[in-house]
Design a protein around this motif. Structure first.
Motif, PDB file in Angstrom:
ATOM      1  N   GLY A  12       0.798  -1.230   0.029  1.00 16.95           N
ATOM      2  CA  GLY A  12       0.159   0.141   0.013  1.00 16.95           C
ATOM      3  C   GLY A  12       0.785   1.255   0.089  1.00 16.95           C
ATOM      4  N   TRP A  13       2.031   1.195  -0.228  1.00 20.24           N
ATOM      5  CA  TRP A  13       3.107   2.474  -0.212  1.00 20.24           C
ATOM      6  C   TRP A  13       2.891   2.673  -1.433  1.00 20.24           C
ATOM      7  CZ3 TRP A  13       6.243   4.996   3.494  1.00 20.24           C
ATOM      8  CH2 TRP A  13       6.963   5.666   2.892  1.00 20.24           C
ATOM      9  N   ILE A  14       2.536   4.207  -1.815  1.00 20.84           N
ATOM     10  CA  ILE A  14       2.228   4.694  -2.994  1.00 20.84           C
ATOM     11  C   ILE A  14       3.765   5.584  -3.523  1.00 20.84           C
ATOM     12  CG2 ILE A  14       1.214   6.812  -4.301  1.00 20.84           C
ATOM     13  CD1 ILE A  14      -1.315   6.207  -2.579  1.00 20.84           C
ATOM     14  N   PHE A  15       4.023   5.116  -4.581  1.00 20.64           N
ATOM     15  CA  PHE A  15       5.353   5.576  -4.988  1.00 20.64           C
ATOM     16  C   PHE A  15       5.418   6.255  -6.446  1.00 20.64           C
ATOM     17  CE2 PHE A  15       4.739   1.364  -6.926  1.00 20.64           C
ATOM     18  CZ  PHE A  15       5.078   1.688  -8.316  1.00 20.64           C
ATOM     19  N   TRP A  16       4.093   6.379  -6.700  1.00 20.41           N
ATOM     20  CA  TRP A  16       3.855   7.274  -8.168  1.00 20.41           C
ATOM     21  C   TRP A  16       2.544   7.787  -8.346  1.00 20.41           C
ATOM     22  CZ3 TRP A  16       0.547   6.629 -11.945  1.00 20.41           C
ATOM     23  CH2 TRP A  16       0.543   7.288 -13.288  1.00 20.41           C
ATOM     24  N   TYR A  17       2.461   9.167  -8.825  1.00 13.68           N
ATOM     25  CA  TYR A  17       1.405   9.670  -9.248  1.00 13.68           C
ATOM     26  C   TYR A  17       1.481  10.539 -10.599  1.00 13.68           C
ATOM     27  CZ  TYR A  17       0.402   9.739  -4.139  1.00 13.68           C
ATOM     28  OH  TYR A  17       0.109   9.603  -2.677  1.00 13.68           O
ATOM     29  N   ASN A  18       0.315  10.528 -11.149  1.00 13.89           N
ATOM     30  CA  ASN A  18       0.351  10.989 -12.547  1.00 13.89           C
ATOM     31  C   ASN A  18       0.573  12.568 -12.307  1.00 13.89           C
ATOM     32  OD1 ASN A  18      -2.320  11.504 -11.781  1.00 13.89           O
ATOM     33  ND2 ASN A  18      -2.882  11.106 -13.836  1.00 13.89           N
ATOM     34  N   ARG A  19       0.663  13.387 -13.460  1.00 15.70           N
ATOM     35  CA  ARG A  19       0.554  14.835 -13.697  1.00 15.70           C
ATOM     36  C   ARG A  19      -0.404  15.418 -13.020  1.00 15.70           C
ATOM     37  NH1 ARG A  19      -0.385  17.870 -17.673  1.00 15.70           N
ATOM     38  NH2 ARG A  19      -0.669  16.249 -19.137  1.00 15.70           N
ATOM     39  N   ARG A  20      -1.688  14.646 -13.151  1.00 17.26           N
ATOM     40  CA  ARG A  20      -2.817  15.511 -13.052  1.00 17.26           C
ATOM     41  C   ARG A  20      -2.960  15.748 -11.596  1.00 17.26           C
ATOM     42  NH1 ARG A  20      -6.002  18.315 -13.805  1.00 17.26           N
ATOM     43  NH2 ARG A  20      -8.206  17.017 -13.645  1.00 17.26           N
ATOM     44  N   TRP A  21      -2.408  14.503 -10.772  1.00 15.70           N
ATOM     45  CA  TRP A  21      -2.633  14.599  -9.202  1.00 15.70           C
ATOM     46  C   TRP A  21      -1.798  15.874  -8.697  1.00 15.70           C
ATOM     47  CZ3 TRP A  21      -4.617  11.605  -5.224  1.00 15.70           C
ATOM     48  CH2 TRP A  21      -3.805  12.212  -3.975  1.00 15.70           C
ATOM     49  N   PHE A  22      -0.532  16.107  -9.247  1.00 17.27           N
ATOM     50  CA  PHE A  22       0.370  17.258  -8.878  1.00 17.27           C
ATOM     51  C   PHE A  22      -0.244  18.541  -9.102  1.00 17.27           C
ATOM     52  CE2 PHE A  22       3.638  13.842  -9.263  1.00 17.27           C
ATOM     53  CZ  PHE A  22       3.712  13.736  -7.725  1.00 17.27           C
ATOM     54  N   GLN A  47       6.460  14.658  -1.062  1.00 14.92           N
ATOM     55  CA  GLN A  47       5.301  15.072  -0.093  1.00 14.92           C
ATOM     56  C   GLN A  47       4.154  13.925   0.152  1.00 14.92           C
ATOM     57  OE1 GLN A  47       4.297  18.889  -1.464  1.00 14.92           O
ATOM     58  NE2 GLN A  47       5.084  20.109   0.158  1.00 14.92           N
ATOM     59  N   MET A  48       4.122  13.396  -1.050  1.00 12.48           N
ATOM     60  CA  MET A  48       2.928  12.400  -1.339  1.00 12.48           C
ATOM     61  C   MET A  48       3.067  11.077  -1.173  1.00 12.48           C
ATOM     62  SD  MET A  48       0.026  14.154  -1.705  1.00 12.48           S
ATOM     63  CE  MET A  48       0.557  15.001  -0.412  1.00 12.48           C
ATOM     64  N   GLN A  49       4.551  10.867  -1.324  1.00 11.39           N
ATOM     65  CA  GLN A  49       4.673   9.387  -1.366  1.00 11.39           C
ATOM     66  C   GLN A  49       4.509   8.476  -0.180  1.00 11.39           C
ATOM     67  OE1 GLN A  49       9.145   8.769  -2.355  1.00 11.39           O
ATOM     68  NE2 GLN A  49       9.871   9.919  -0.693  1.00 11.39           N
ATOM     69  N   GLY A  50       4.364   7.185  -0.244  1.00 12.98           N
ATOM     70  CA  GLY A  50       4.112   6.363   1.127  1.00 12.98           C
ATOM     71  C   GLY A  50       2.667   6.701   1.640  1.00 12.98           C
ATOM     72  N   TRP A  51       2.323   7.271   2.711  1.00 11.71           N
ATOM     73  CA  TRP A  51       0.961   7.569   3.169  1.00 11.71           C
ATOM     74  C   TRP A  51       1.041   9.159   3.350  1.00 11.71           C
ATOM     75  CZ3 TRP A  51      -2.549   3.910   4.780  1.00 11.71           C
ATOM     76  CH2 TRP A  51      -2.052   2.581   4.707  1.00 11.71           C
ATOM     77  N   GLY A  52       1.828   9.996   2.434  1.00 11.45           N
ATOM     78  CA  GLY A  52       1.732  11.353   2.544  1.00 11.45           C
ATOM     79  C   GLY A  52       0.554  11.970   2.063  1.00 11.45           C
ATOM     80  N   VAL A  89     -11.636   6.971   5.938  1.00  8.63           N
ATOM     81  CA  VAL A  89     -10.719   6.348   4.242  1.00  8.63           C
ATOM     82  C   VAL A  89      -9.704   5.546   4.860  1.00  8.63           C
ATOM     83  CG1 VAL A  89      -9.558   7.397   2.477  1.00  8.63           C
ATOM     84  CG2 VAL A  89     -11.672   8.394   3.057  1.00  8.63           C
ATOM     85  N   VAL A  90      -8.662   5.985   5.768  1.00  9.90           N
ATOM     86  CA  VAL A  90      -7.510   5.149   6.176  1.00  9.90           C
ATOM     87  C   VAL A  90      -8.094   3.736   6.363  1.00  9.90           C
ATOM     88  CG1 VAL A  90      -5.475   5.042   7.560  1.00  9.90           C
ATOM     89  CG2 VAL A  90      -6.162   7.294   6.566  1.00  9.90           C
ATOM     90  N   GLU A  91      -8.983   3.669   7.222  1.00  8.29           N
ATOM     91  CA  GLU A  91      -9.216   2.254   7.666  1.00  8.29           C
ATOM     92  C   GLU A  91      -9.704   1.439   6.615  1.00  8.29           C
ATOM     93  OE1 GLU A  91     -12.553   0.387  10.807  1.00  8.29           O
ATOM     94  OE2 GLU A  91     -12.560   2.500  10.552  1.00  8.29           O
ATOM     95  N   ARG A  92     -10.451   1.956   5.767  1.00  6.64           N
ATOM     96  CA  ARG A  92     -11.095   1.126   4.629  1.00  6.64           C
ATOM     97  C   ARG A  92      -9.812   0.801   3.551  1.00  6.64           C
ATOM     98  NH1 ARG A  92     -14.759  -2.612   3.085  1.00  6.64           N
ATOM     99  NH2 ARG A  92     -15.149  -2.115   0.800  1.00  6.64           N
ATOM    100  N   TYR A  93      -9.046   1.907   3.438  1.00  9.59           N
ATOM    101  CA  TYR A  93      -7.946   1.618   2.443  1.00  9.59           C
ATOM    102  C   TYR A  93      -7.042   0.543   3.116  1.00  9.59           C
ATOM    103  CZ  TYR A  93      -3.618   2.582   0.017  1.00  9.59           C
ATOM    104  OH  TYR A  93      -2.416   2.539  -0.744  1.00  9.59           O
ATOM    105  N   ARG A  94      -6.712   0.535   4.412  1.00  7.32           N
ATOM    106  CA  ARG A  94      -5.881  -0.433   5.127  1.00  7.32           C
ATOM    107  C   ARG A  94      -6.380  -1.802   5.012  1.00  7.32           C
ATOM    108  NH1 ARG A  94      -1.732   0.948   8.420  1.00  7.32           N
ATOM    109  NH2 ARG A  94      -2.624   3.072   8.850  1.00  7.32           N
ATOM    110  N   HIS A  95      -7.669  -2.173   5.416  1.00  8.46           N
ATOM    111  CA  HIS A  95      -8.335  -3.092   5.334  1.00  8.46           C
ATOM    112  C   HIS A  95      -8.501  -3.937   4.093  1.00  8.46           C
ATOM    113  CE1 HIS A  95     -11.491  -6.200   5.999  1.00  8.46           C
ATOM    114  NE2 HIS A  95     -12.080  -5.950   4.907  1.00  8.46           N
ATOM    115  N   CYS A  96      -8.479  -3.172   2.563  1.00  4.44           N
ATOM    116  CA  CYS A  96      -8.633  -3.676   1.364  1.00  4.44           C
ATOM    117  C   CYS A  96      -7.133  -3.828   0.964  1.00  4.44           C
ATOM    118  CB  CYS A  96      -9.603  -2.794   0.664  1.00  4.44           C
ATOM    119  SG  CYS A  96     -11.202  -2.804   0.839  1.00  4.44           S
ATOM    120  N   VAL A  97      -6.259  -2.856   0.921  1.00  6.24           N
ATOM    121  CA  VAL A  97      -5.041  -2.866   0.229  1.00  6.24           C
ATOM    122  C   VAL A  97      -4.084  -3.820   1.062  1.00  6.24           C
ATOM    123  CG1 VAL A  97      -3.340  -1.525  -1.048  1.00  6.24           C
ATOM    124  CG2 VAL A  97      -5.617  -1.008  -0.916  1.00  6.24           C
TER     125      VAL A  97
END
Length: 656
Positions: free
Chosen positions: A327-337, A346-351, A364-372
């Protein structure tokens, strides 16, 4: 000769010897008995001597024993002759026998005297015993020595055998190791080489030859054979790396291209190490070379694919991101930034929690952690995200796992779709639905109240005119009430139909088998009917009341519209990957093929259905099932019963 024999046996004027004994019986008997016993003894002794000589082949003077035997036999014969002359005076014969005995005795005595020096040389029993003891000791010593020799020989043979076995095992292990090494190198597409710096010769393995485009069979190659096939653009770089490794303690490691005679180009990875002598001068270089052509092509294809993916991902309207298996996020597309005004640091991991609305963050965190993180289920949620100007917009976020061939999660890919406008429309619709619910409730109440009054009034009239109404009038009054009740049921059905898909139901873990028992209990099924429930009904996370309504309606129809007072209802389930297919079958009158397409339409009934049916129930069932992304169908023939098949999702669609 005849005269001699006659003379020997002639008695002449002699008198028998018994006269000398005056023929006294006792005296004569004594001499006869004594001579007979002496003769018997003399005859038995030679027999024993002859037996002894025959058994002892090792006697040095066996002939002397034979002389003794002849002498003793002669003596015994003279004693027998003494008995004979007691009655027969054959004294010439007796004298002749004594003369023969004398000759044999004399010869035996002479021979014995001559033999005596030799006989004295024979060892005594004590000497023989001592010699025998010495011989036994020698035999024992020799046996021990032979045993030691045998033991040493066995030990030596065992050691030789063990050494041979160890050597053979070592040779087998070496062969196996070489075979495994060769197999491993061939499987890894690797070759080996040894470069003798003094002779400038290089020994290549067969696979190395194939990597350079040569036909295997000439393992001894020159430096020029190697350099000739290296791509001209790579040769200077590779030779420089070799020289740097020669002048330092570093190993040589490079990737470069090889060009074959047919012009084809192949990528290889080379690794080598120099070996130095006592004067710290390099004398040899050994190394490995590996075919990496496929990897290079894959890397090129991957880089091209990744470039296309990033181009696509950066230009889609959604905010996109990728996370690892944890669940550690390491990439975002240009639209996110662009939307959030943040950076990857700032955003990588759980940022990403920094741009979430604090009122929704914990959910959101509880649901994300449960599923992912915990279950690996597809994640879907809606929440507001803060833009770079500080305002929030609503997004629908969805993440799916990317797995390998074995189903192991490698990473997650997610998107956030802006649903702010849709959210506004949805909120507006919910408000309008609430107003519609209030309106329907009021209309339902206002319509049902007069109907109840009409039904009550008809009952009061019958009670007041009890016994005064004609049978036809009573029948009309009953028909009136049935029409009123039917109208009331139609109004309730319209109300339920309108509410389908607009009422929120909580998700529950439902054991379908237990739910069916509750349905049967609520329907008060007649005892003449049999309900057969197949085994293996699942437990699912779903909206309990909706599934209850579907089963209650279908089972109730099978009983209500049956053409007999008794019947059988059969319930079963089939696993259809993402759905369960439930089966409700009866053995009633069946539905005509021309009516099957219209039975799910409001106020439409089949020809086999009873006249008091409102035609709303199956329409409600169809609407509920389709609202849950399922389907329903019917199979039936007149007189062969009816079977309904409907699918229900294994994963819930979310709160209704």
């Amino acid at each position: 000769m005849a005269d001699l024999i006659k003379t020997l046996f002639a008695s002449g004027s002699f008198i028998p010897h018994g006269h000398c004994y005056l023929w006294q019986t006792n005296l004569v008997g004594l001499h006869v008995l004594s001579d007979a016993m002496i003769a018997l003894a003399y005859y038995s002794i030679p027999i024993t001597l002859v037996y002894f000589v025959r058994q002892r082949k090792d006697l040095p003077f066996d002939w002397i024993f034979l002389l003794f035997g002849a002498f003793i036999i002669s003596c015994g014969t003279t004693h027998l002759m003494e008995i004979w002359t007691l009655w027969h005076p054959a004294y010439w014969l007796s004298g002749m026998l004594k003369a023969v005995t004398a000759l044999i005795s004399l010869y035996t005595a002479i021979a014995l005297v001559q033999l005596m020096p030799q006989a004295l040389l024979l060892p005594s029993p004590a000497q023989l015993a001592e010699m025998n003891q010495e011989l036994q000791q020698q035999i024992h010593d020799r046996q021990q020595a032979e045993a030691q020799v045998r033991q040493l020989n066995q030990v030596l043979e065992a050691k030789v055998a063990q050494r041979t076995a160890d050597l053979e095992q070592s040779m087998n292990q070496v062969r196996e190791s070489m075979q495994r090494a060769t197999l491993a190198m061939d499987a890894a597409k690797m070759g080996s080489w040894e470069w003798d710096l003094a002779t400038q010769t290089i020994i290549w393995s067969p696979y190395h030859e194939r990597l350079w485009g040569y036909v295997p069979g000439m393992p001894e190659r020159s430096y020029e054979d190697w350099a000739r096939r290296v791509h001209p653009e790579d040769l200077a770089r590779v030779e420089s790396a070799i020289e740097q490794a020669r002048g330092s303690d570093r190993d040589f490691s490079e990737e470069y291209r090889v060009v074959w005679d047919d012009g084809s180009m192949h990528w290889v990875a080379a690794f080598g190490r120099f070996y130095f002598d006592a004067q710290d001068e390099p004398f040899q270089m050994r190394g490995m070379v590996q075919d990496i052509d496929e990897r290079k092509r894959t890397e090129a294809a991957f880089l091209e694919s990744e470039s296309r993916f990033r181009t696509l991902a950066d230009n889609i309207s959604q905010l996109a991101w990728m996370a690892d298996a944890n669940g550690w996020i390491f990439w975002y597309n240009r639209r996110w930034f662009e939307y959030t005004g943040t950076t990857l640091e700032q955003m990588q991991g759980w940022g990403w929690q920094q741009v979430h609305h604090p009122d929704h963050l914990d959910r959101v965190v509880e649901r994300y952690r449960h599923c992912v993180v915990e279950t690996g289920q597809t994640w879907e949620d809606t929440f507001p995200l803060r833009g770079q100007e500080g305002s929030y917009r609503w997004f629908l976020s969805r993440a799916i796992p990317i797995t390998d061939e074995d189903g192991k999660i490698l990473r997650w890919f997610g998107t956030n779709t802006d649903i702010t406008d849709l959210k506004y429309v949805q909120d507006t619709l919910e408000e309008r639905n609430k107003e519609l619910d209030s309106f329907v409730h009021v209309v339902s109440h206002d319509l049902k109240a007069p109907l109840r009054a009409i039904a009550n009034l008809s009952e009061w009239i019958e009670e007041d005119l009890d016994g005064k109404l004609e049978a036809n009038t009573q029948q009309q009054m009953a028909l009136l009430r049935s029409r009123v009740y039917r109208m009331e049921a139609m109004i309730s059905g319209l109300l339920n139909y309108a509410r389908v898909g607009r009422v929120n139901f909580e998700l529950e873990s439902v054991a379908v088998a237990d739910l069916l028992l509750e349905v049967m209990d609520s329907l008060a099924i007649p005892t003449t009917f049999t309900v057969k429930i197949a085994p293996d009904f699942p437990t699912i996370l779903t909206k309990r009341l909706l599934l209850f309504q579907v089963f209650a309606n279908l089972i109730g129809n099978g009983i209500k519209h049956h053409d007999r007072p008794d019947g059988t209802i059969r319930l079963a389930v089939v696993d259809r990957k993402e759905f369960y297919e439930f089966v409700v079958a009866d053995d009633g009158p069946g539905i005509a093929p021309e009516d099957q397409a219209s039975i799910f339409t409001m106020f439409q009934t089949g020809s086999s259905q009873k006249k008091d049916s409102t035609g709303v129930g199956l329409a409600i069932v169809k609407k509920i099932i389709e609202a849950e992304t399922g389907t329903i169908r019917v199979e039936s023939q007149i007189g062969q019963g009816t079977t309904f098949y409907f699918t229900w999702p294994k994963q819930p669609r979310g709160p209704a």
